[in-house]
Design a protein around this motif. Sequence first.
Motif, PDB file in Angstrom:
ATOM      1  N   THR A 249       0.846  -1.192   0.000  1.00 17.01           N
ATOM      2  CA  THR A 249       0.000   0.000   0.000  1.00 17.01           C
ATOM      3  C   THR A 249       0.880   1.241   0.000  1.00 17.01           C
ATOM      4  O   THR A 249       2.045   1.193   0.402  1.00 17.01           O
ATOM      5  CB  THR A 249      -0.944   0.068   1.217  1.00 17.01           C
ATOM      6  OG1 THR A 249      -0.168   0.293   2.408  1.00 17.01           O
ATOM      7  CG2 THR A 249      -1.752  -1.203   1.364  1.00 17.01           C
ATOM      8  N   LYS A 250       0.305   2.348  -0.429  1.00 15.54           N
ATOM      9  CA  LYS A 250       1.003   3.628  -0.415  1.00 15.54           C
ATOM     10  C   LYS A 250       0.920   4.245   0.983  1.00 15.54           C
ATOM     11  O   LYS A 250       0.110   3.825   1.804  1.00 15.54           O
ATOM     12  CB  LYS A 250       0.373   4.571  -1.451  1.00 15.54           C
ATOM     13  CG  LYS A 250       0.352   4.022  -2.870  1.00 15.54           C
ATOM     14  CD  LYS A 250      -0.280   5.030  -3.818  1.00 15.54           C
ATOM     15  CE  LYS A 250      -0.457   4.437  -5.200  1.00 15.54           C
ATOM     16  NZ  LYS A 250      -0.940   5.434  -6.185  1.00 15.54           N
ATOM     17  N   GLN A 255      -5.162   4.065   2.119  1.00 20.33           N
ATOM     18  CA  GLN A 255      -4.487   2.876   1.616  1.00 20.33           C
ATOM     19  C   GLN A 255      -4.220   1.883   2.746  1.00 20.33           C
ATOM     20  O   GLN A 255      -4.290   0.670   2.552  1.00 20.33           O
ATOM     21  CB  GLN A 255      -3.189   3.271   0.924  1.00 20.33           C
ATOM     22  CG  GLN A 255      -3.385   3.986  -0.397  1.00 20.33           C
ATOM     23  CD  GLN A 255      -3.193   3.064  -1.580  1.00 20.33           C
ATOM     24  OE1 GLN A 255      -2.379   2.156  -1.568  1.00 20.33           O
ATOM     25  NE2 GLN A 255      -3.971   3.307  -2.634  1.00 20.33           N
ATOM     26  N   TYR A 256      -3.923   2.402   3.936  1.00 20.56           N
ATOM     27  CA  TYR A 256      -3.779   1.506   5.085  1.00 20.56           C
ATOM     28  C   TYR A 256      -5.080   0.743   5.332  1.00 20.56           C
ATOM     29  O   TYR A 256      -5.072  -0.462   5.587  1.00 20.56           O
ATOM     30  CB  TYR A 256      -3.419   2.296   6.350  1.00 20.56           C
ATOM     31  CG  TYR A 256      -2.053   2.931   6.333  1.00 20.56           C
ATOM     32  CD1 TYR A 256      -0.971   2.304   5.717  1.00 20.56           C
ATOM     33  CD2 TYR A 256      -1.824   4.153   6.947  1.00 20.56           C
ATOM     34  CE1 TYR A 256       0.278   2.884   5.712  1.00 20.56           C
ATOM     35  CE2 TYR A 256      -0.577   4.742   6.943  1.00 20.56           C
ATOM     36  CZ  TYR A 256       0.468   4.109   6.324  1.00 20.56           C
ATOM     37  OH  TYR A 256       1.714   4.690   6.319  1.00 20.56           O
ATOM     38  N   GLY A 259      -5.668  -1.790   2.535  1.00 22.85           N
ATOM     39  CA  GLY A 259      -4.773  -2.928   2.708  1.00 22.85           C
ATOM     40  C   GLY A 259      -5.282  -3.897   3.761  1.00 22.85           C
ATOM     41  O   GLY A 259      -5.233  -5.117   3.587  1.00 22.85           O
ATOM     42  N   GLN A 278       2.778  -2.124   4.436  1.00 29.47           N
ATOM     43  CA  GLN A 278       2.035  -0.876   4.478  1.00 29.47           C
ATOM     44  C   GLN A 278       2.937   0.337   4.277  1.00 29.47           C
ATOM     45  O   GLN A 278       4.049   0.392   4.783  1.00 29.47           O
ATOM     46  CB  GLN A 278       1.324  -0.742   5.834  1.00 29.47           C
ATOM     47  CG  GLN A 278       0.238  -1.779   6.068  1.00 29.47           C
ATOM     48  CD  GLN A 278      -1.096  -1.355   5.494  1.00 29.47           C
ATOM     49  OE1 GLN A 278      -1.156  -0.817   4.405  1.00 29.47           O
ATOM     50  NE2 GLN A 278      -2.172  -1.604   6.219  1.00 29.47           N
ATOM     51  N   TYR A 299      -1.833  -4.444  -5.248  1.00 28.36           N
ATOM     52  CA  TYR A 299      -1.878  -3.188  -4.485  1.00 28.36           C
ATOM     53  C   TYR A 299      -3.015  -2.302  -4.984  1.00 28.36           C
ATOM     54  O   TYR A 299      -3.407  -2.381  -6.143  1.00 28.36           O
ATOM     55  CB  TYR A 299      -0.540  -2.441  -4.565  1.00 28.36           C
ATOM     56  CG  TYR A 299      -0.307  -1.609  -5.805  1.00 28.36           C
ATOM     57  CD1 TYR A 299      -0.356  -0.218  -5.744  1.00 28.36           C
ATOM     58  CD2 TYR A 299       0.001  -2.197  -7.028  1.00 28.36           C
ATOM     59  CE1 TYR A 299      -0.110   0.563  -6.867  1.00 28.36           C
ATOM     60  CE2 TYR A 299       0.247  -1.423  -8.156  1.00 28.36           C
ATOM     61  CZ  TYR A 299       0.191  -0.046  -8.066  1.00 28.36           C
ATOM     62  OH  TYR A 299       0.433   0.727  -9.180  1.00 28.36           O
ATOM     63  N   ASN A 454      -7.859  -2.333  -7.601  1.00 25.53           N
ATOM     64  CA  ASN A 454      -6.662  -3.110  -7.284  1.00 25.53           C
ATOM     65  C   ASN A 454      -5.958  -3.568  -8.555  1.00 25.53           C
ATOM     66  O   ASN A 454      -6.611  -4.016  -9.498  1.00 25.53           O
ATOM     67  CB  ASN A 454      -7.034  -4.349  -6.451  1.00 25.53           C
ATOM     68  CG  ASN A 454      -7.649  -3.977  -5.129  1.00 25.53           C
ATOM     69  OD1 ASN A 454      -7.008  -3.402  -4.262  1.00 25.53           O
ATOM     70  ND2 ASN A 454      -8.934  -4.295  -4.972  1.00 25.53           N
TER      71      ASN A 454
END
Length: 512
Positions: A249-250, A255-256, A259, A278, A299, A454
């Motif tokens: 993840t970014k 994104q967290y 993920g 992460q 991702y 994704n």
Amino acid sequence: MLKDMWSVFMERKDFFLELLFEHLEISLVSILIAILFGGLVGILISEFQKTAKPALGVINFLYTIPSISLLGFLIPFSGVGNATAIIALTVYALLPMVRNTHTGLTNVEPSVLEAAKGMGSTKMQILFKIKLPLAMPVIMSGIRNMVTMTIALAGIASFIGAGGLGVAIYRGITTNNAATTMVGSLLIALLALVMDFVLGFIEKRMSKHSVKHKKTNKIMAIIAAILCLGIAGSVLINTQQKDTIHIATKPMTEQYVLGEMLDILIRQDTDLNVELTQGVGGGTSNIQPAMESGEFDLYPEYTGTGWNMVLGHDGLYNEDLFGELKNEYSERFNMNWVGMYGFNNTYGLVVRREIAEKYNLKTYSDLKSVAGSLIFGAEYDFFEREDGYDALCEIYGLTFGKTMDLDIGLKYQAINQKKIDVMVIFTTDGQLSASDVVVLEDDKNFYPSYICGNVIRAEVLEKYPELEAVFEKLNGLITDSDMAELNYSVETENKEPREAAEDFLRSHDLLR
């Protein structure tokens, strides 16, 4: 703050302890390599003095390279993750090891060496029985400095997707959770102090010339061997683990959360293991190459980013181009777009409310006449993107007085503290509603669509077709307002990303 730190640590004790062991593993591997290689180089340049100056010059030069630069340089060769972190940490650990080994060996009393030669000792006997034992206090001093420095520096490893306590620090900054950041920092400091205390004890024991000295050496050799075997065993287990989906993840709150959703659903609905990395620093610019090399399998990505940044197209993206986007990903990278969440996290511009009212700013075009007196802030990659700062300024004719590069987790603090006047935001930012800013209208429709979905390697999807059922559940699951609320719950209400993900999935009856 101390109470909050203790509460966070107790609630997430397993998380912090896992990161602590990862941090120790990365640091110890780097330290052991530096001791072996640096010690060897130190011995060689002390025996062949003509090579000492150029060798130390090269190592000194490597030591002056900023850590971020070195990591960025290494990524194309060794990829993201622990391997690159270990190489970088080893490079920085070499200087104190080589220098102290060389200094200790070259400062042995000449009369002692002459006496040994006179008694018929060979060069190897002089080296191992006289020079090294006498130089050991100086060498140990170098090792102590090197160990402390390496443990502290290992925190930056999380920037490239490696493990360790830097993950907690960086995640805390990104999600506006100061307690998590402080706990991670404190654990690194405590680990460094403990290691320094242990090495100080060993150094004192080694300085005592007695029968116990030999016993201590044997004990320490056994401990070192156990550590090496433990690290080797851990690496072997990780490399032999099968049926694992590697997700990246970014470094963004949403994104967290995404993920964690992927992790939860894949573990629940399949028999696959998940390794979740992460907050990879640099986002797409580092994750995409790692996807191509097979380091990551999956991702979350945004369509506009894929079109402009990955595929390199100059024109604005809109969702009519999604079919072409998918085809190019398939043909060029053998990757698929799956599980399209539904929300559009596009860019926007905000200004501090007092400035918007002072200059009557309502649109991007309104900025043109006052930009020269304003400070513009954005995350690092925005200044390098095809659809980023330069393109924005060109379309709207903007010339800001000053720009400021900021970590994505610090932007709102910066504008709330009046360090910047204008900044780029994401339309799903959780902190947007809690900040005293005005969102400007993109009157020339500059920003493209950024629907989130994704990206997965096609071979992974073919190997594990059971993943398709997981991605079907994600299609159209999250609206823009849903994502903003999820971000807000993490950044302002201090929910953990996994907790926020679980609550959301449970509210949609997706958890068993």
